[in-house]
Design an enzyme around this catalytic site. Structure first.
Site, PDB file in Angstrom:
ATOM      1  N   LYS A 162      12.631  15.732  10.250  1.00 44.38           N
ATOM      2  CA  LYS A 162      12.522  17.016   9.527  1.00 44.38           C
ATOM      3  C   LYS A 162      11.920  18.098  10.432  1.00 44.38           C
ATOM      4  O   LYS A 162      11.360  17.788  11.480  1.00 44.38           O
ATOM      5  CB  LYS A 162      11.649  16.833   8.276  1.00 44.38           C
ATOM      6  CG  LYS A 162      10.214  16.400   8.588  1.00 44.38           C
ATOM      7  CD  LYS A 162       9.445  16.039   7.317  1.00 44.38           C
ATOM      8  CE  LYS A 162       8.055  15.520   7.664  1.00 44.38           C
ATOM      9  NZ  LYS A 162       7.333  15.028   6.473  1.00 44.38           N
ATOM     10  N   ARG A 206       1.872  14.794  -5.289  1.00 50.82           N
ATOM     11  CA  ARG A 206       2.835  15.752  -4.752  1.00 50.82           C
ATOM     12  C   ARG A 206       4.127  15.617  -5.551  1.00 50.82           C
ATOM     13  O   ARG A 206       4.303  16.298  -6.532  1.00 50.82           O
ATOM     14  CB  ARG A 206       3.047  15.524  -3.246  1.00 50.82           C
ATOM     15  CG  ARG A 206       3.809  16.637  -2.569  1.00 50.82           C
ATOM     16  CD  ARG A 206       3.758  16.579  -1.049  1.00 50.82           C
ATOM     17  NE  ARG A 206       4.375  15.380  -0.475  1.00 50.82           N
ATOM     18  CZ  ARG A 206       4.474  15.185   0.844  1.00 50.82           C
ATOM     19  NH1 ARG A 206       3.995  16.075   1.692  1.00 50.82           N
ATOM     20  NH2 ARG A 206       5.047  14.093   1.305  1.00 50.82           N
ATOM     21  N   ARG A 226       8.454   4.873   8.056  1.00 49.95           N
ATOM     22  CA  ARG A 226       8.958   6.232   8.247  1.00 49.95           C
ATOM     23  C   ARG A 226       8.115   6.988   9.274  1.00 49.95           C
ATOM     24  O   ARG A 226       7.328   7.856   8.925  1.00 49.95           O
ATOM     25  CB  ARG A 226       8.927   6.999   6.913  1.00 49.95           C
ATOM     26  CG  ARG A 226       9.626   6.307   5.753  1.00 49.95           C
ATOM     27  CD  ARG A 226       9.705   7.223   4.524  1.00 49.95           C
ATOM     28  NE  ARG A 226       8.403   7.721   4.100  1.00 49.95           N
ATOM     29  CZ  ARG A 226       7.650   7.195   3.143  1.00 49.95           C
ATOM     30  NH1 ARG A 226       8.056   6.134   2.456  1.00 49.95           N
ATOM     31  NH2 ARG A 226       6.481   7.729   2.842  1.00 49.95           N
ATOM     32  N   TYR A 248      -5.632  43.559  22.321  1.00 50.56           N
ATOM     33  CA  TYR A 248      -5.881  44.220  21.034  1.00 50.56           C
ATOM     34  C   TYR A 248      -7.310  43.983  20.558  1.00 50.56           C
ATOM     35  O   TYR A 248      -7.819  42.870  20.625  1.00 50.56           O
ATOM     36  CB  TYR A 248      -4.942  43.650  19.964  1.00 50.56           C
ATOM     37  CG  TYR A 248      -3.501  44.075  20.089  1.00 50.56           C
ATOM     38  CD1 TYR A 248      -3.140  45.415  19.967  1.00 50.56           C
ATOM     39  CD2 TYR A 248      -2.510  43.132  20.317  1.00 50.56           C
ATOM     40  CE1 TYR A 248      -1.802  45.799  20.056  1.00 50.56           C
ATOM     41  CE2 TYR A 248      -1.179  43.507  20.411  1.00 50.56           C
ATOM     42  CZ  TYR A 248      -0.836  44.854  20.277  1.00 50.56           C
ATOM     43  OH  TYR A 248       0.475  45.221  20.376  1.00 50.56           O
ATOM     44  N   MET A 270       1.865  39.303  20.124  1.00 57.60           N
ATOM     45  CA  MET A 270       3.092  38.716  19.582  1.00 57.60           C
ATOM     46  C   MET A 270       3.941  38.065  20.675  1.00 57.60           C
ATOM     47  O   MET A 270       4.543  37.010  20.461  1.00 57.60           O
ATOM     48  CB  MET A 270       3.920  39.781  18.851  1.00 57.60           C
ATOM     49  CG  MET A 270       5.052  39.197  18.029  1.00 57.60           C
ATOM     50  SD  MET A 270       6.112  40.422  17.268  1.00 57.60           S
ATOM     51  CE  MET A 270       5.026  41.212  16.115  1.00 57.60           C
ATOM     52  N   ASP A 271       3.931  38.667  21.880  1.00 54.57           N
ATOM     53  CA  ASP A 271       4.841  38.201  22.933  1.00 54.57           C
ATOM     54  C   ASP A 271       4.156  37.840  24.245  1.00 54.57           C
ATOM     55  O   ASP A 271       4.825  37.416  25.180  1.00 54.57           O
ATOM     56  CB  ASP A 271       5.881  39.295  23.226  1.00 54.57           C
ATOM     57  CG  ASP A 271       6.406  39.912  21.949  1.00 54.57           C
ATOM     58  OD1 ASP A 271       7.024  39.180  21.160  1.00 54.57           O
ATOM     59  OD2 ASP A 271       6.153  41.107  21.714  1.00 54.57           O
TER      60      ASP A 271
HETATM   61  C1  LIG Z   1       6.810  13.763   6.979  1.00 52.00           C
HETATM   62  C2  LIG Z   1       6.925  12.489   6.268  1.00 52.00           C
HETATM   63  C3  LIG Z   1       6.767  11.279   6.958  1.00 52.00           C
HETATM   64  C4  LIG Z   1       6.323  11.191   8.405  1.00 52.00           C
HETATM   65  O1  LIG Z   1       4.935  11.407   8.486  1.00 52.00           O
HETATM   66  P1  LIG Z   1       4.159  11.259   9.876  1.00 52.00           P
HETATM   67  O2  LIG Z   1       2.728  11.383   9.506  1.00 52.00           O
HETATM   68  O3  LIG Z   1       4.618  12.397  10.736  1.00 52.00           O
HETATM   69  O4  LIG Z   1       4.517   9.950  10.449  1.00 52.00           O
HETATM   70  C5  LIG Z   1       7.015  10.109   6.266  1.00 52.00           C
HETATM   71  N1  LIG Z   1       7.354  10.134   4.959  1.00 52.00           N
HETATM   72  C6  LIG Z   1       7.490  11.289   4.255  1.00 52.00           C
HETATM   73  C7  LIG Z   1       7.882  11.225   2.813  1.00 52.00           C
HETATM   74  C8  LIG Z   1       7.273  12.496   4.882  1.00 52.00           C
HETATM   75  O5  LIG Z   1       7.389  13.627   4.175  1.00 52.00           O
END
Ligand SMILES: *Cc1c(COP(=O)(O)O)cnc(C)c1O
Length: 366
Positions: free
Chosen positions: A37, A135, A220, A264, A312-313
């Site tokens: 993601k 969540r 994951r 700035y 910004m740049d």
């Molecule tokens: C982002 C996410 C992960 C990965 O999490 P990490 O801490 O980066 O390993 C796994 N599961 C879900 C549902 C997520 O949203």
């Protein structure tokens, strides 16, 4: 490269594959779903996914429908799970692209079932259990009705059931262990009915590293795939190495006289003459303004402080008496500076440092 700006991010795809292998070896029989993601945590979603697929990855996880469609359009044909909640009007898109949906209510399952029936197909869904993150997901203490109902939709295949850990990268694992116990409580539904559960998963990077009993059927990994540990305190039980470095070049050199404020707001000045260089990167690239007077970069092998506000740049770096020439390399992330270092200076977490590097910064893959 020569035609574009003197700032780029370098991504070592081989390192990501190596990290993937290290995770696989660590989790044994559990399957691995690389999480790509947010543009693969800033590393380039298409390039990372294509490289990992060639390397043998059999799943991908993303947050949004749009991210999954990008993967499909890039020829990624393996199962893709979208973690986010599904809006009713998105369901036909999920089906058209053969994506796995997350569902946590009977109502949503019914809508998915109807859409799948209309498309004369069967769709794969992962049920989401909230075991303490608050969540998305059905609470673990009221999951049974959903699990029961999920068995009855002819056009829905329950391919998985999962939850998410809120504190798996902490030193104190009591909350993560409690979440895992609650998840198991919900999963007890299956053996009680004499049923084999679908694929069960809960472990993110923190769980993979610190809680072997959380690996279950699939893990994951997100941040650790990119060679970055989720926190300073997490136990580094798997060796992974950073795949990203952020480089720029000196574009201007000058001597700043005592008392003359830099950038700035005039938040920094020296009481003696100093050599200051300008680097063409700013918060418009996702280099945090919070690094003003706090961050450091490497020039000619030495770490030097950012002085004055990050613009910004562009931003300015104090070399004191050091030397640098125009087009000398400047390292923002890489070598002795980790994403965690930058996060500490900016008061955030490495996740935000990586995902904040925006599309204005060219990616170079090696
Ligand atoms: C982002 C996410 C992960 C990965 O999490 P990490 O801490 O980066 O390993 C796994 N599961 C879900 C549902 C997520 O949203």
């Amino acid at each position: 490269m020569d035609a574009i700006r003197p700032t780029h991010v370098e991504i070592n795809l081989g390192m990501i594959a190596q990290n993937y292998d290290a995770i696989r070896a660590h989790v044994g029989v559990a399957a691995v779903m690389p999480v790509v993601k947010t543009n693969a945590y800033g590393h380039g979603i298409v390039e990372v996914a294509q490289h990992l697929m060639k390397h043998g990855a059999t799943y991908f996880g993303v947050a949004l429908l749009e991210e999954a469609i990008v993967l499909r359009q890039a020829g990624i044909a393996v199962p893709i799970l979208v973690f986010g909640g599904v809006a009713t009007r998105q369901i036909p898109q999920f089906i058209a692209h053969d994506l796995m949906m997350t569902a946590s209510s009977i109502d949503k399952l019914r809508q998915i079932d109807e859409a799948a029936a209309a498309a004369k197909t069967k769709v794969r869904v992962h049920l989401k259990i909230d075991s303490g993150m608050e969540r998305i997901g059905v609470h673990w203490y009221s999951a049974e009705k959903l699990l029961e109902a999920s068995l009855s939709f002819a056009h829905v295949e329950i391919a998985g059931i999962y939850s998410h850990l809120a504190n798996s990268d902490a030193e104190d694992l009591s909350s993560a262990k409690e979440q895992l116990a609650r998840f198991h409580e919900a999963l007890d539904f299956y053996p009680k009915r004499g049923l084999k559960p679908p694929q069960r998963h809960i472990a993110n990077s923190g769980g993979i590293l610190q809680l072997p009993e959380s690996h279950l059927d699939l893990v994951r990994p997100g941040i650790m795939l990119y060679g970055v540990y989720p926190s300073r305190e997490v136990k580094q039980t798997v060796t992974v190495k950073p795949a990203l470095s952020w480089k720029s070049q000196v574009v201007f050199f000058k001597v700043v006289q005592p008392g003359n404020p830099v950038s700035y707001g005039g938040t920094w000045r020296s009481d003696h003459p100093v050599r200051v260089v300008t680097v063409p990167v700013g918060y418009g690239d996702g280099y945090f303004r919070a690094l003003s007077n706090r961050g450091q970069v490497i020039i000619r092998g030495q770490q030097h402080p950012i002085v004055g506000r990050v613009c910004m740049d562009q931003f300015m770096v104090n070399l004191e008496w050091g030397t640098a020439y125009n087009s000398d390399e400047v390292t923002l992330i890489g070598d002795s500076i980790s994403a965690q270092d930058v996060a500490d200076w900016a008061g955030t977490i490495p996740y935000e440092v990586l995902t904040n590097i925006n599309a204005r910064v060219p990616r170079v893959f090696v």
